[in-house]
Design a protein around this motif. Sequence first.
Motif, PDB file in Angstrom:
ATOM      1  N   MET A  21       0.825  -1.232   0.109  1.00 40.40           N
ATOM      2  CA  MET A  21      -0.012  -0.105  -0.082  1.00 40.40           C
ATOM      3  C   MET A  21       0.941   1.120   0.008  1.00 40.40           C
ATOM      4  SD  MET A  21      -2.813  -1.093   2.801  1.00 40.40           S
ATOM      5  CE  MET A  21      -4.192  -2.233   2.593  1.00 40.40           C
ATOM      6  N   VAL A  22       2.168   0.989  -0.253  1.00 43.37           N
ATOM      7  CA  VAL A  22       2.950   2.151  -0.095  1.00 43.37           C
ATOM      8  C   VAL A  22       3.247   2.539  -1.678  1.00 43.37           C
ATOM      9  CG1 VAL A  22       5.250   2.811   0.489  1.00 43.37           C
ATOM     10  CG2 VAL A  22       3.934   1.338   2.085  1.00 43.37           C
ATOM     11  N   ASN A  23       3.503   3.984  -1.829  1.00 38.74           N
ATOM     12  CA  ASN A  23       3.848   4.628  -3.180  1.00 38.74           C
ATOM     13  C   ASN A  23       5.341   4.877  -3.130  1.00 38.74           C
ATOM     14  OD1 ASN A  23       4.758   7.077  -1.772  1.00 38.74           O
ATOM     15  ND2 ASN A  23       2.412   7.909  -1.977  1.00 38.74           N
ATOM     16  N   GLY A  24       5.577   5.314  -4.303  1.00 37.30           N
ATOM     17  CA  GLY A  24       7.175   5.599  -4.717  1.00 37.30           C
ATOM     18  C   GLY A  24       7.751   6.667  -3.810  1.00 37.30           C
ATOM     19  N   HIS A  25       6.942   7.425  -2.896  1.00 37.93           N
ATOM     20  CA  HIS A  25       7.665   8.044  -1.698  1.00 37.93           C
ATOM     21  C   HIS A  25       7.901   7.600  -0.552  1.00 37.93           C
ATOM     22  CE1 HIS A  25       7.309  11.429  -4.477  1.00 37.93           C
ATOM     23  NE2 HIS A  25       5.907  11.446  -4.686  1.00 37.93           N
ATOM     24  N   GLY A  26       7.612   6.373  -0.466  1.00 48.72           N
ATOM     25  CA  GLY A  26       7.806   5.515   0.669  1.00 48.72           C
ATOM     26  C   GLY A  26       6.540   5.590   1.710  1.00 48.72           C
ATOM     27  N   MET A  27       5.507   6.413   1.392  1.00 46.94           N
ATOM     28  CA  MET A  27       4.335   6.673   2.249  1.00 46.94           C
ATOM     29  C   MET A  27       3.088   5.979   1.841  1.00 46.94           C
ATOM     30  SD  MET A  27       3.844  10.574   1.388  1.00 46.94           S
ATOM     31  CE  MET A  27       5.640  11.033   1.584  1.00 46.94           C
ATOM     32  N   ALA A  28       2.246   6.030   2.556  1.00 44.43           N
ATOM     33  CA  ALA A  28       0.936   5.321   2.308  1.00 44.43           C
ATOM     34  C   ALA A  28       0.327   6.061   0.995  1.00 44.43           C
ATOM     35  CB  ALA A  28      -0.039   5.161   3.243  1.00 44.43           C
ATOM     36  N   HIS A  29      -0.070   5.354   0.031  1.00 49.50           N
ATOM     37  CA  HIS A  29      -0.683   5.679  -1.271  1.00 49.50           C
ATOM     38  C   HIS A  29      -2.143   6.415  -0.794  1.00 49.50           C
ATOM     39  CE1 HIS A  29      -2.773   6.073  -5.135  1.00 49.50           C
ATOM     40  NE2 HIS A  29      -1.663   5.768  -5.795  1.00 49.50           N
TER      41      HIS A  29
ATOM     42  N   GLY B  29       3.131   0.274   8.046  1.00 45.74           N
ATOM     43  CA  GLY B  29       2.890  -0.440   9.283  1.00 45.74           C
ATOM     44  C   GLY B  29       1.864   0.565  10.292  1.00 45.74           C
ATOM     45  N   ASP B  30       1.637   1.683   9.825  1.00 44.79           N
ATOM     46  CA  ASP B  30       0.673   2.550  10.560  1.00 44.79           C
ATOM     47  C   ASP B  30      -0.767   1.863  10.620  1.00 44.79           C
ATOM     48  OD1 ASP B  30       2.516   4.549  11.018  1.00 44.79           O
ATOM     49  OD2 ASP B  30       1.441   6.071   9.643  1.00 44.79           O
ATOM     50  N   VAL B  31      -1.385   2.008  11.653  1.00 49.32           N
ATOM     51  CA  VAL B  31      -2.707   1.460  11.994  1.00 49.32           C
ATOM     52  C   VAL B  31      -3.549   2.837  11.996  1.00 49.32           C
ATOM     53  CG1 VAL B  31      -4.584   0.418  13.382  1.00 49.32           C
ATOM     54  CG2 VAL B  31      -2.116  -0.479  13.332  1.00 49.32           C
ATOM     55  N   LEU B  32      -4.310   2.984  10.714  1.00 50.90           N
ATOM     56  CA  LEU B  32      -5.277   4.046  10.462  1.00 50.90           C
ATOM     57  C   LEU B  32      -6.677   3.833  11.023  1.00 50.90           C
ATOM     58  CD1 LEU B  32      -4.227   5.116   6.719  1.00 50.90           C
ATOM     59  CD2 LEU B  32      -3.232   5.562   9.140  1.00 50.90           C
ATOM     60  N   VAL B  33      -7.403   4.609  11.525  1.00 53.07           N
ATOM     61  CA  VAL B  33      -8.621   4.435  12.240  1.00 53.07           C
ATOM     62  C   VAL B  33      -9.453   5.491  11.379  1.00 53.07           C
ATOM     63  CG1 VAL B  33     -10.168   4.601  14.168  1.00 53.07           C
ATOM     64  CG2 VAL B  33      -7.715   3.627  14.251  1.00 53.07           C
TER      65      VAL B  33
ATOM     66  N   ALA C 220      -1.520  14.835   6.646  1.00 60.34           N
ATOM     67  CA  ALA C 220      -0.307  14.157   7.093  1.00 60.34           C
ATOM     68  C   ALA C 220      -0.165  12.955   6.460  1.00 60.34           C
ATOM     69  CB  ALA C 220      -0.037  14.021   8.429  1.00 60.34           C
ATOM     70  N   PRO C 221       1.215  12.526   6.004  1.00 63.01           N
ATOM     71  CA  PRO C 221       1.287  11.330   5.300  1.00 63.01           C
ATOM     72  C   PRO C 221       1.103  10.176   6.394  1.00 63.01           C
ATOM     73  CG  PRO C 221       3.458  12.345   5.725  1.00 63.01           C
ATOM     74  CD  PRO C 221       2.484  13.153   6.164  1.00 63.01           C
ATOM     75  N   ALA C 222       0.723   8.987   5.921  1.00 60.86           N
ATOM     76  CA  ALA C 222       0.821   7.710   6.866  1.00 60.86           C
ATOM     77  C   ALA C 222       1.922   6.857   6.347  1.00 60.86           C
ATOM     78  CB  ALA C 222      -0.593   6.926   6.634  1.00 60.86           C
ATOM     79  N   GLN C 223       2.387   5.902   7.064  1.00 63.45           N
ATOM     80  CA  GLN C 223       3.610   5.302   6.817  1.00 63.45           C
ATOM     81  C   GLN C 223       3.384   3.871   6.769  1.00 63.45           C
ATOM     82  OE1 GLN C 223       6.398   6.834   5.795  1.00 63.45           O
ATOM     83  NE2 GLN C 223       4.993   8.599   6.570  1.00 63.45           N
TER      84      GLN C 223
ATOM     85  N   GLN D 270      -2.578  11.407  15.487  1.00 67.86           N
ATOM     86  CA  GLN D 270      -2.156  12.236  14.355  1.00 67.86           C
ATOM     87  C   GLN D 270      -3.254  12.225  13.339  1.00 67.86           C
ATOM     88  OE1 GLN D 270       1.494  10.877  12.355  1.00 67.86           O
ATOM     89  NE2 GLN D 270       1.474  12.882  11.176  1.00 67.86           N
ATOM     90  N   LEU D 271      -3.632  13.584  13.050  1.00 68.42           N
ATOM     91  CA  LEU D 271      -4.640  13.485  11.989  1.00 68.42           C
ATOM     92  C   LEU D 271      -4.031  13.403  10.627  1.00 68.42           C
ATOM     93  CD1 LEU D 271      -7.473  14.346  10.934  1.00 68.42           C
ATOM     94  CD2 LEU D 271      -6.759  16.824  10.907  1.00 68.42           C
ATOM     95  N   ILE D 272      -4.373  12.354   9.761  1.00 64.94           N
ATOM     96  CA  ILE D 272      -4.070  12.007   8.622  1.00 64.94           C
ATOM     97  C   ILE D 272      -4.814  12.699   7.531  1.00 64.94           C
ATOM     98  CG2 ILE D 272      -3.604  10.010   7.071  1.00 64.94           C
ATOM     99  CD1 ILE D 272      -1.544   9.956   9.523  1.00 64.94           C
ATOM    100  N   ALA D 273      -6.145  12.373   7.597  1.00 70.72           N
ATOM    101  CA  ALA D 273      -6.985  13.092   6.584  1.00 70.72           C
ATOM    102  C   ALA D 273      -8.546  13.355   6.909  1.00 70.72           C
ATOM    103  CB  ALA D 273      -7.136  12.155   5.140  1.00 70.72           C
ATOM    104  N   GLU D 274      -8.872  14.350   6.433  1.00 72.34           N
ATOM    105  CA  GLU D 274     -10.623  14.339   6.598  1.00 72.34           C
ATOM    106  C   GLU D 274     -11.184  14.469   5.205  1.00 72.34           C
ATOM    107  OE1 GLU D 274     -12.172  15.246   9.266  1.00 72.34           O
ATOM    108  OE2 GLU D 274     -10.433  15.875  10.622  1.00 72.34           O
TER     109      GLU D 274
END
Length: 192
Positions: free
Chosen positions: A96-104, A143-147, A138-141, A171-175
């Motif tokens: 699920m990680v993109n070319g920047h190494g963070m969650a797509h 292994g992160d557990v997103l809720v 903010a970017p998710a990484q 940490q707020l990731i998205a709205e």
Amino acid sequence: MRSIVDVSPVPRGACLGAASAKEQQTPDTSDRLDVTVNCRFVNLVSQEGDFVDDRLAERVAAAMWAEDAASVGLGMRIVDVGAGRATVEMTIRDDMVNGHGMAHGGFVFALADSAFSFACNSGNVTTVAQACDIVFVAPAQRGDVLVAEAVGRASYGRNGIYDVTVRCGDQLIAEFRGRSRQIGGTIVEEHA
């Protein structure tokens, strides 16, 4: 036989690569029909003008979950569901990680969209998305557990507005904001 969707708690704050191998496996849910969650009562009015309670929302979520290959395949888990609300979580896997190494961002959107879907269908009237948008904060990484917590904000006619907040720990990731449209029909038999 009563089966249970995996709703076991994942430690909050499990960010930045804290996922175990067990969390990254996709559970076999082919025979799972029921959802057991911790709920609190929230009043919601059904199409017939009756109050909808959390038990109906749970039955609706269970029926939807049984057919939701996308959410199951992405490793999502229903944490909580009730009248007009839903909480769904997902661990960011290596794929699920993109070319920047963070969650797509598409996977973060999919998580928010699934929570939105369970919330807007909780009244047992078949409801679909008519428009959605998301702001990535903010970017998710890996292994992160997103809720994702979805809450109904307004309903008018056959339309509704739902807000979904996606977090990793504190940490707020998205709205996400979803606009729904009831298309008629029910998901489960109400008096079963």
